[in-house]
Enzyme design. Structure first.
Site, short mmCIF file in Angstrom:
data_model
loop_
_atom_site.label_atom_id
_atom_site.label_comp_id
_atom_site.label_asym_id
_atom_site.label_seq_id
_atom_site.Cartn_x
_atom_site.Cartn_y
_atom_site.Cartn_z
N ARG A 105 0.89 -1.18 0.00
CA ARG A 105 0.00 0.00 0.00
C ARG A 105 0.91 1.22 0.00
O ARG A 105 1.70 1.41 0.93
CB ARG A 105 -0.91 0.00 1.22
CG ARG A 105 -1.63 1.33 1.40
CD ARG A 105 -2.76 1.28 2.41
NE ARG A 105 -3.91 0.59 1.88
CZ ARG A 105 -5.14 0.67 2.39
NH1 ARG A 105 -5.38 1.41 3.45
NH2 ARG A 105 -6.14 0.01 1.84
N HIS A 132 -7.25 0.72 -6.51
CA HIS A 132 -7.48 -0.14 -5.34
C HIS A 132 -8.16 -1.43 -5.83
O HIS A 132 -9.33 -1.70 -5.53
CB HIS A 132 -8.37 0.61 -4.33
CG HIS A 132 -8.36 0.03 -2.95
ND1 HIS A 132 -7.60 -1.08 -2.60
CD2 HIS A 132 -9.03 0.40 -1.81
CE1 HIS A 132 -7.80 -1.35 -1.32
NE2 HIS A 132 -8.66 -0.47 -0.83
N GLN A 135 -10.13 -3.96 -3.53
CA GLN A 135 -11.43 -3.47 -3.08
C GLN A 135 -12.53 -3.82 -4.09
O GLN A 135 -13.60 -4.31 -3.72
CB GLN A 135 -11.37 -1.94 -2.88
CG GLN A 135 -12.66 -1.36 -2.35
CD GLN A 135 -12.94 -1.82 -0.93
OE1 GLN A 135 -12.09 -1.70 -0.07
NE2 GLN A 135 -14.12 -2.37 -0.70
N ASP A 221 -17.19 7.18 -1.85
CA ASP A 221 -15.99 7.05 -1.03
C ASP A 221 -15.74 8.42 -0.39
O ASP A 221 -16.40 9.41 -0.74
CB ASP A 221 -14.82 6.61 -1.92
CG ASP A 221 -13.55 6.26 -1.15
OD1 ASP A 221 -13.61 6.15 0.09
OD2 ASP A 221 -12.49 6.10 -1.79
N CYS A 261 -16.31 1.55 0.44
CA CYS A 261 -15.14 0.74 0.78
C CYS A 261 -14.78 0.85 2.26
O CYS A 261 -14.11 -0.03 2.81
CB CYS A 261 -13.95 1.11 -0.10
SG CYS A 261 -13.39 2.81 0.11
N ARG A 289 -13.56 -8.78 1.58
CA ARG A 289 -12.15 -8.50 1.28
C ARG A 289 -11.31 -9.73 1.59
O ARG A 289 -10.43 -10.11 0.83
CB ARG A 289 -11.66 -7.30 2.13
CG ARG A 289 -12.22 -5.94 1.74
CD ARG A 289 -11.69 -5.45 0.40
NE ARG A 289 -10.25 -5.41 0.35
CZ ARG A 289 -9.48 -4.42 0.82
NH1 ARG A 289 -10.03 -3.35 1.34
NH2 ARG A 289 -8.15 -4.47 0.71
N1 NVA Z 1 -9.94 6.57 -1.50
C1 NVA Z 1 -9.57 6.20 -0.15
C2 NVA Z 1 -9.78 4.75 0.05
C3 NVA Z 1 -9.44 4.24 1.44
C4 NVA Z 1 -9.65 2.77 1.59
C5 NVA Z 1 -8.12 6.58 0.10
O1 NVA Z 1 -7.29 6.37 -0.79
O2 NVA Z 1 -7.83 7.10 1.18
N1 CP Z 2 -11.24 -0.20 2.35
C1 CP Z 2 -9.97 -0.25 2.80
O1 CP Z 2 -9.03 -0.50 2.05
O2 CP Z 2 -9.85 -0.05 4.14
P1 CP Z 2 -8.49 0.16 4.97
O3 CP Z 2 -7.95 1.50 4.57
O4 CP Z 2 -8.93 0.09 6.39
O5 CP Z 2 -7.54 -0.93 4.60
#
Ligand code: NVA
Ligand code: CP
Length: 316
Positions: A105, A132, A135, A221, A261, A289
């Protein structure tokens, strides 16, 4: 190195591969719920590198890997030599000699692409600024569980054209459904950044109500993704009319589902009455997930596994 199966964006896999993954996720989930052991990844190690926060991604990968008989190691980039300037290429060489699969990540997609180019083992995208894919794998599996195939259906995306939105758009191309997007002015989808091949599978709408009309799934989101916190105030103002509320759900199909998500900001991108209401499937979505990523881990490490096939060590 060409035979290594990376999952860096949704378009990396074909529709046939997704059909296989969804079927395996269904089987793996059912076996797990029935308390039957399935340990095909005994002695295998997943390394998870996090440069951003996470609850679901870390837990689902770590629990999932353990349930498959393997183990997972959490590496926070702040505590590793990456933070002190070790090159991504060198880190990839070393980490992939001590592990069997790597999940990352991070911020820029370019980082994960560079890592994968120097990794001996499969690399999975656990979220980048651009995509992502894990997801949307879970989201589509959840849709199928509740409503059947997604082919030909319409997904309404309300809000920011972020990593999750980009991945929905890629998925629409691979799996042949449509995405109706509504963003505030200045936050529209950029097809090149989303990695799209055409515009046949999506349409943009100025009014979020128009995007939601007759949709089979409404999803959104956060207004501000991780890494963009400096834009928080400007985004709160710009996105104020892009909240998924009861009126928006009424414009969608009566059978429409709601997904997010998570984590969520109730009262910002979605009204509490919607996310906590009868059309919301967000808890199934979060749980899935784990089941879908178990299918993904199995696939990138073992390839096509037959439904009835059991590891000799599974001890069922
Ligand atoms: N769009 C959000 C998703 C978090 C799971 C982010 O990147 O922070
Ligand atoms: N939806 C998701 O990826 O959640 P986290 O940021 O908690 O991993």
């Amino acid at each position: 190195m060409n035979s290594v199966k990376h999952f860096l964006q949704f378009s990396d896999f074909t529709r046939a591969e997704y059909d296989h993954l969804f079927e395996r996720a269904r089987w793996i989930k059912a076996e797990f719920k029935a308390y039957r052991k399935y340990w095909p990844l005994c002695d295998r190690t997943l390394v998870m590198i996090f440069e951003k926060a996470s609850t679901r991604t870390r837990l689902s990968f770590e629990a999932g890997m353990q349930q498959l008989g393997g183990s997972a190691i959490y590496l926070n980039s702040r505590d590793s030599q990456l933070q002190r300037g070790e090159s991504i290429e060198d880190a990839a060489q070393v980490i992939s000699r001590m592990s069997d699969v790597v999940m990352i990540r991070t911020f820029e997609q370019a980082m994960i692409e560079r890592f994968a180019a120097h990794s001996r083992v499969p690399v999975i995208n656990g979220l980048t600024n651009e995509y992502h894919p894990c997801q949307i794998l879970a989201d589509i599996f959840t849709f199928i569980e509740h409503r059947g195939p997604i082919q030909g259906k319409t997904v309404a995306w309300i809000g920011d054209s972020n990593n999750v939105c980009n991945t929905w758009l890629q998925a629409a191309e691979v799996l042949d459904f449509r995405v109706h997007v509504s963003t505030p002015p200045g936050y529209e989808v950029t097809p090149e950044r989303a990695g799209l091949h055409g515009t046949r599978h999506f349409a943009q709408f100025a009014d979020p109500l128009d995007a939601a009309r007759q949709a089979d799934l409404v999803t959104t989101d956060v207004w501000t993704s991780m890494g963009f916190e400096a834009e928080n105030d400007a985004r709160r103002r710009a996105f104020a009319d892009w909240q998924v509320d009861v009126e928006m759900m009424r414009a969608a199909s009566p059978q429409a589902l709601f997904m997010h998500c998570l984590p969520v900001h109730r009262g910002e991108e979605v009204a509490a009455a919607v996310i906590d209401g009868p059309q919301s499937v967000v808890w199934d979505e979060a749980e899935n997930r784990m089941h879908t990523q178990k299918a993904l881990l199995e696939y990138v490490l073992l390839g096509h596994v037959d439904g009835a096939q059991q590891n000799p060590q599974s001890g069922t």
